[in-house]
Scaffold this active site. Structure first.
Site, PDB file in Angstrom:
ATOM      1  N   GLY A 107       0.863  -1.518  -0.200  1.00  0.00           N
ATOM      2  CA  GLY A 107       0.074  -0.047  -0.089  1.00  0.00           C
ATOM      3  C   GLY A 107       0.913   1.191   0.093  1.00  0.00           C
ATOM      4  N   CYS A 108       0.142   2.176   0.385  1.00  0.00           N
ATOM      5  CA  CYS A 108       1.014   3.676   0.596  1.00  0.00           C
ATOM      6  C   CYS A 108       2.346   3.443   1.112  1.00  0.00           C
ATOM      7  CB  CYS A 108       0.150   4.835   0.998  1.00  0.00           C
ATOM      8  SG  CYS A 108       0.896   6.442   1.378  1.00  0.00           S
ATOM      9  N   PHE A 109       3.284   3.865   0.781  1.00  0.00           N
ATOM     10  CA  PHE A 109       4.775   3.759   1.267  1.00  0.00           C
ATOM     11  C   PHE A 109       5.064   4.432   2.511  1.00  0.00           C
ATOM     12  CE2 PHE A 109       6.629   6.031  -2.486  1.00  0.00           C
ATOM     13  CZ  PHE A 109       6.295   7.218  -2.140  1.00  0.00           C
ATOM     14  N   PRO A 147       4.401   2.121   5.973  1.00  0.00           N
ATOM     15  CA  PRO A 147       5.297   0.989   6.256  1.00  0.00           C
ATOM     16  C   PRO A 147       6.762   1.473   6.393  1.00  0.00           C
ATOM     17  CG  PRO A 147       4.348   0.713   4.298  1.00  0.00           C
ATOM     18  CD  PRO A 147       3.604   1.809   4.905  1.00  0.00           C
TER      19      PRO A 147
END
Length: 207
Positions: free
Chosen positions: A29-31, A34
């Site tokens: 997903g959107c970095f 994470p």
């Protein structure tokens, strides 16, 4: 948490060199999230975000082509294993589901033969196979670094921290590759990090 420019420089000076670390690359997903989550993990030395998995040359955020947002972690294999990182990645998403938008797809890159062997064994112990899940399993061909404003995104919202990095003479590249920035990015996102206990103390002549 208070932070001085000397503490920043000293923490990073003590950190493990990149030549001694292993590197893993994932997309879930959107970095931004994470990048902060994994940066807070004990044994992770550096993080950076970027684009991979596609064919477009020199992708950018606004011209991504067929690439996916990914994050990269440099880690100390004596402290945390690639398998442990896989555990976290697969806990962070459902491998039987995949978003249709390529930009945010779940993807695990195996950069080496050892990583691919560890990944296959990891999947086998869970009754899964690379061909039987929706998560993309690919060989990493090239990682393109994302724009500076995406690097350490959560950290950049804490002005007191950024001021200290600027006072230490850190530009965008130094911030991206800074071990203490990886930890503080996790801290800024609300994750537990051990960095406060590891900071050099003022009694050691720090200012």
């Amino acid at each position: 948490m208070t932070l001085t420019q000397t503490q920043i420089r000293e923490y990073d000076r003590r950190a493990m060199d990149s030549e001694e670390t292993d590197t893993a690359t994932f997309g879930i997903g959107c970095f931004w999230g994470p990048d902060a989550q994994f940066g807070a993990i004990d044994g992770v030395v550096r993080t950076r975000v970027g684009y991979a998995g596609g064919t477009k040359l020199d992708p950018t955020y606004h011209s991504l082509g067929d690439h996916t947002e990914v994050f990269q972690v440099e880690f100390d294999p004596d402290t945390i294993a690639y398998r442990d990182l896989l555990e976290m990645v697969f806990e962070s998403h459902n491998p039987q589901r995949q978003t249709r938008k390529t930009q945010y797809q779940n993807i695990v890159f195996a950069a080496t033969e050892d990583q691919r062997a560890d990944l296959d064994e990891f999947l086998t112990t869970r009754g899964l196979t690379a061909d039987g899940i929706e998560t993309r399993i690919e060989q990493l061909s090239r990682f393109y670094r994302a724009e500076d404003y995406h690097q350490k995104y959560k950290l950049r919202s804490v002005s007191s921290f950024i001021d200290a990095f600027e006072a230490a003479g850190y530009g965008d590249e130094e911030l991206r590759e800074s071990p203490i920035a990886a930890k503080l990015n996790g801290y800024a996102a609300g994750h537990d990090v051990a960095v406060a206990e590891e900071l050099p103390t003022p009694e050691h002549g720090m200012a």
